[in-house]
Design a protein around this motif. Structure first.
Motif, PDB file in Angstrom:
ATOM      1  N   GLY A  20       5.100 -18.217   9.650  1.00 46.25           N
ATOM      2  CA  GLY A  20       3.804 -18.062   8.753  1.00 46.25           C
ATOM      3  C   GLY A  20       2.635 -17.850   9.519  1.00 46.25           C
ATOM      4  N   PHE A  21       2.323 -18.224  10.573  1.00 48.17           N
ATOM      5  CA  PHE A  21       0.967 -17.820  11.291  1.00 48.17           C
ATOM      6  C   PHE A  21       1.043 -16.313  11.699  1.00 48.17           C
ATOM      7  CE2 PHE A  21      -1.078 -17.564  15.433  1.00 48.17           C
ATOM      8  CZ  PHE A  21      -2.318 -18.376  15.381  1.00 48.17           C
ATOM      9  N   VAL A  22       2.056 -15.651  12.219  1.00 48.79           N
ATOM     10  CA  VAL A  22       2.198 -14.342  12.227  1.00 48.79           C
ATOM     11  C   VAL A  22       1.845 -13.551  10.947  1.00 48.79           C
ATOM     12  CG1 VAL A  22       3.659 -12.299  13.360  1.00 48.79           C
ATOM     13  CG2 VAL A  22       3.412 -14.475  14.399  1.00 48.79           C
ATOM     14  N   ASP A  23       2.751 -14.099   9.889  1.00 42.27           N
ATOM     15  CA  ASP A  23       2.789 -13.360   8.632  1.00 42.27           C
ATOM     16  C   ASP A  23       1.346 -13.130   8.235  1.00 42.27           C
ATOM     17  OD1 ASP A  23       4.322 -11.605   7.089  1.00 42.27           O
ATOM     18  OD2 ASP A  23       4.468 -13.123   5.539  1.00 42.27           O
ATOM     19  N   ALA A  24       0.606 -14.341   8.090  1.00 39.07           N
ATOM     20  CA  ALA A  24      -0.593 -14.470   7.595  1.00 39.07           C
ATOM     21  C   ALA A  24      -1.627 -13.330   8.367  1.00 39.07           C
ATOM     22  CB  ALA A  24      -1.092 -15.729   7.671  1.00 39.07           C
ATOM     23  N   ALA A  25      -1.493 -13.425   9.747  1.00 37.97           N
ATOM     24  CA  ALA A  25      -2.359 -12.401  10.539  1.00 37.97           C
ATOM     25  C   ALA A  25      -1.900 -11.149  10.144  1.00 37.97           C
ATOM     26  CB  ALA A  25      -2.147 -12.796  11.742  1.00 37.97           C
ATOM     27  N   GLY A  26      -0.777 -10.630   9.905  1.00 40.50           N
ATOM     28  CA  GLY A  26      -0.394  -9.419   9.680  1.00 40.50           C
ATOM     29  C   GLY A  26      -0.708  -8.857   8.355  1.00 40.50           C
ATOM     30  N   PHE A  27      -0.582 -10.025   7.387  1.00 39.56           N
ATOM     31  CA  PHE A  27      -0.872  -9.831   6.185  1.00 39.56           C
ATOM     32  C   PHE A  27      -2.626  -9.167   5.972  1.00 39.56           C
ATOM     33  CE2 PHE A  27      -2.663 -11.116   2.037  1.00 39.56           C
ATOM     34  CZ  PHE A  27      -1.860 -10.601   1.134  1.00 39.56           C
ATOM     35  N   LEU A  28      -3.387 -10.079   6.604  1.00 38.80           N
ATOM     36  CA  LEU A  28      -4.946  -9.566   6.667  1.00 38.80           C
ATOM     37  C   LEU A  28      -4.944  -8.301   7.311  1.00 38.80           C
ATOM     38  CD1 LEU A  28      -6.210 -13.187   7.196  1.00 38.80           C
ATOM     39  CD2 LEU A  28      -6.125 -11.903   5.188  1.00 38.80           C
ATOM     40  N   SER A  29      -4.037  -8.123   8.445  1.00 36.52           N
ATOM     41  CA  SER A  29      -4.438  -6.810   9.111  1.00 36.52           C
ATOM     42  C   SER A  29      -3.936  -5.591   8.348  1.00 36.52           C
ATOM     43  CB  SER A  29      -3.914  -6.821  10.460  1.00 36.52           C
ATOM     44  OG  SER A  29      -2.508  -6.939  10.592  1.00 36.52           O
ATOM     45  N   ALA A  30      -3.056  -5.676   7.531  1.00 43.26           N
ATOM     46  CA  ALA A  30      -2.156  -4.662   6.755  1.00 43.26           C
ATOM     47  C   ALA A  30      -2.558  -4.358   5.564  1.00 43.26           C
ATOM     48  CB  ALA A  30      -0.837  -4.688   7.163  1.00 43.26           C
ATOM     49  N   ASN A  31      -3.666  -4.895   4.990  1.00 46.42           N
ATOM     50  CA  ASN A  31      -4.181  -4.807   3.630  1.00 46.42           C
ATOM     51  C   ASN A  31      -3.246  -5.131   2.820  1.00 46.42           C
ATOM     52  OD1 ASN A  31      -6.601  -3.562   4.536  1.00 46.42           O
ATOM     53  ND2 ASN A  31      -5.554  -1.669   4.933  1.00 46.42           N
ATOM     54  N   GLY A  32      -2.581  -6.326   2.825  1.00 46.94           N
ATOM     55  CA  GLY A  32      -1.741  -6.940   1.695  1.00 46.94           C
ATOM     56  C   GLY A  32      -0.462  -6.725   1.903  1.00 46.94           C
ATOM     57  N   TYR A  33       0.292  -5.983   3.088  1.00 47.74           N
ATOM     58  CA  TYR A  33       1.561  -5.971   3.514  1.00 47.74           C
ATOM     59  C   TYR A  33       1.901  -7.082   4.332  1.00 47.74           C
ATOM     60  CZ  TYR A  33       1.008  -1.129   1.106  1.00 47.74           C
ATOM     61  OH  TYR A  33       0.793  -0.306   0.136  1.00 47.74           O
ATOM     62  N   PHE A  34       3.189  -7.239   4.402  1.00 43.68           N
ATOM     63  CA  PHE A  34       3.814  -8.393   5.295  1.00 43.68           C
ATOM     64  C   PHE A  34       4.576  -8.061   6.428  1.00 43.68           C
ATOM     65  CE2 PHE A  34       3.472  -9.665   0.529  1.00 43.68           C
ATOM     66  CZ  PHE A  34       2.981 -10.871   0.463  1.00 43.68           C
ATOM     67  N   VAL A  35       4.578  -8.785   7.399  1.00 43.70           N
ATOM     68  CA  VAL A  35       5.554  -8.247   8.710  1.00 43.70           C
ATOM     69  C   VAL A  35       6.690  -9.356   8.645  1.00 43.70           C
ATOM     70  CG1 VAL A  35       3.343  -7.360   9.999  1.00 43.70           C
ATOM     71  CG2 VAL A  35       3.966 -10.039  10.100  1.00 43.70           C
ATOM     72  N   SER A  36       6.812 -10.270   7.723  1.00 40.80           N
ATOM     73  CA  SER A  36       7.931 -11.177   7.779  1.00 40.80           C
ATOM     74  C   SER A  36       8.481 -11.334   6.497  1.00 40.80           C
ATOM     75  CB  SER A  36       7.866 -12.425   8.321  1.00 40.80           C
ATOM     76  OG  SER A  36       7.038 -13.309   7.436  1.00 40.80           O
ATOM     77  N   PHE A  37       7.669 -11.114   5.270  1.00 42.52           N
ATOM     78  CA  PHE A  37       8.403 -11.211   4.013  1.00 42.52           C
ATOM     79  C   PHE A  37       8.605 -10.071   3.358  1.00 42.52           C
ATOM     80  CE2 PHE A  37       6.823 -12.167  -0.582  1.00 42.52           C
ATOM     81  CZ  PHE A  37       7.953 -12.929  -0.950  1.00 42.52           C
ATOM     82  N   MET A  38       9.702  -9.683   3.518  1.00 41.96           N
ATOM     83  CA  MET A  38      10.338  -8.289   2.989  1.00 41.96           C
ATOM     84  C   MET A  38      10.421  -8.233   1.606  1.00 41.96           C
ATOM     85  SD  MET A  38       9.952  -6.394   5.708  1.00 41.96           S
ATOM     86  CE  MET A  38       8.896  -7.390   6.600  1.00 41.96           C
ATOM     87  N   SER A  39      10.647  -9.330   0.987  1.00 42.84           N
ATOM     88  CA  SER A  39      10.889  -9.332  -0.610  1.00 42.84           C
ATOM     89  C   SER A  39       9.451  -8.995  -1.228  1.00 42.84           C
ATOM     90  CB  SER A  39      11.119 -10.881  -1.013  1.00 42.84           C
ATOM     91  OG  SER A  39      12.282 -11.241  -0.888  1.00 42.84           O
ATOM     92  N   GLY A  40       8.421  -9.545  -0.699  1.00 38.40           N
ATOM     93  CA  GLY A  40       7.091  -8.911  -0.748  1.00 38.40           C
ATOM     94  C   GLY A  40       6.859  -7.390  -0.741  1.00 38.40           C
ATOM     95  N   ASN A  41       7.361  -7.096   0.546  1.00 40.35           N
ATOM     96  CA  ASN A  41       7.316  -5.608   0.789  1.00 40.35           C
ATOM     97  C   ASN A  41       8.013  -4.775  -0.046  1.00 40.35           C
ATOM     98  OD1 ASN A  41       5.228  -5.738   2.838  1.00 40.35           O
ATOM     99  ND2 ASN A  41       6.718  -5.971   4.491  1.00 40.35           N
ATOM    100  N   THR A  42       9.201  -5.310  -0.444  1.00 43.70           N
ATOM    101  CA  THR A  42      10.059  -4.349  -1.314  1.00 43.70           C
ATOM    102  C   THR A  42       9.478  -4.545  -2.777  1.00 43.70           C
ATOM    103  OG1 THR A  42      12.124  -5.471  -0.368  1.00 43.70           O
ATOM    104  CG2 THR A  42      12.437  -4.178  -2.557  1.00 43.70           C
ATOM    105  N   THR A  43       8.718  -5.452  -3.148  1.00 43.03           N
ATOM    106  CA  THR A  43       7.862  -5.432  -4.603  1.00 43.03           C
ATOM    107  C   THR A  43       6.843  -4.330  -4.416  1.00 43.03           C
ATOM    108  OG1 THR A  43       8.431  -7.566  -5.319  1.00 43.03           O
ATOM    109  CG2 THR A  43       6.746  -6.553  -6.154  1.00 43.03           C
ATOM    110  N   ARG A  44       6.141  -4.564  -3.315  1.00 41.73           N
ATOM    111  CA  ARG A  44       4.906  -3.391  -2.961  1.00 41.73           C
ATOM    112  C   ARG A  44       5.487  -2.200  -2.907  1.00 41.73           C
ATOM    113  NH1 ARG A  44      -0.099  -4.819  -0.967  1.00 41.73           N
ATOM    114  NH2 ARG A  44      -0.411  -2.659  -1.567  1.00 41.73           N
ATOM    115  N   LEU A  45       6.867  -1.845  -2.402  1.00 41.73           N
ATOM    116  CA  LEU A  45       7.355  -0.320  -2.459  1.00 41.73           C
ATOM    117  C   LEU A  45       7.540   0.035  -3.651  1.00 41.73           C
ATOM    118  CD1 LEU A  45       8.578   1.958  -0.768  1.00 41.73           C
ATOM    119  CD2 LEU A  45      10.818   0.492  -0.887  1.00 41.73           C
TER     120      LEU A  45
END
Length: 211
Positions: A20-45
């Motif tokens: 959760g710690f890394v994903d939140a940091a990644g989310f903020l650095s990647a303009n709303g994409y995720f580094v661990s939550f691939m369901s979310g990235n699939t929806t974004r795709l």
């Protein structure tokens, strides 16, 4: 969660908090994409393919990187045998440290690639027979199992282990709060903290009886 002992449950919760710690940091650095939550990235795709095809490569690349991380982590876990937890968490610590170095050098793309590889690899920490027993970077399954356990408790048919899934979800949630707070205050320190966190988990896993 009910199939592992208390020390391994604590390790799982701490590892989920790291995710959760890394994903939140990644989310903020990647303009709303995720580094661990691939369901979310699939929806974004799917949304990007319709609304902004020019950026659809971003979630597609993150998904591919996550799968690569899972694959690499699975190979290392298989090679490490009974000490797979130490090996996998050590790999995660190394990848996070490299991500921190990339952040310091301004290599944003490489940083995200390393973060997603680390989060994919992390899911190999808990295995049995080559299959993941506790997913650490995704909580939908944990919430489903918690709900099923609550239903069983209400009907008097079991479900005593439902709280383990609750604590796993809480671990990721608390970690996400910490990651978001850290990234908004000191991004580089946040990534170094994540690397040290993973290293500490590897040392903790080393003290556990081989299994």
């Amino acid at each position: 969660m009910h199939s592992i002992d208390a020390s391994r449950r604590a390790l799982a919760i701490a590892a989920a908090a790291l995710a959760g710690f890394v994903d939140a940091a990644g989310f903020l650095s990647a303009n709303g994409y995720f580094v661990s939550f691939m369901s979310g990235n699939t929806t974004r795709l799917g949304v990007d393919l319709i609304e902004a095809p020019q950026v659809a490569l971003i979630p597609a690349s993150l998904i591919a990187g996550f799968v690569a991380g899972v694959t690499g982590g699975a190979i290392i876990a298989a090679k490490a045998g009974e000490r797979r937890k130490v090996a996998v968490l050590g790999l995660v610590a190394l990848l996070l440290a490299l991500a921190a170095l990339c952040r310091m050098s301004g290599a944003q793309g490489a940083m995200l690639a390393l973060l997603v590889l680390a989060m994919g690899a992390l899911n190999n920490t808990f295995q049995r027979g080559g299959e993941v027993t506790v997913g650490l970077t995704y909580m939908t399954g944990a919430l489903v199992r918690m709900g099923q356990g609550l239903a069983a408790r209400l009907m008097g048919t079991g479900g005593e282990a439902w709280s383990g899934w609750l604590f796993l979800w809480l671990g990721l949630s608390v970690g996400a709060v910490g990651g978001a707070l850290g990234w908004t205050r000191a991004p580089e320190a946040t990534l170094w903290s994540a690397a040290l966190w993973a290293g500490g988990l590897a040392l903790t896993a080393r003290r556990l009886p081989a299994a």
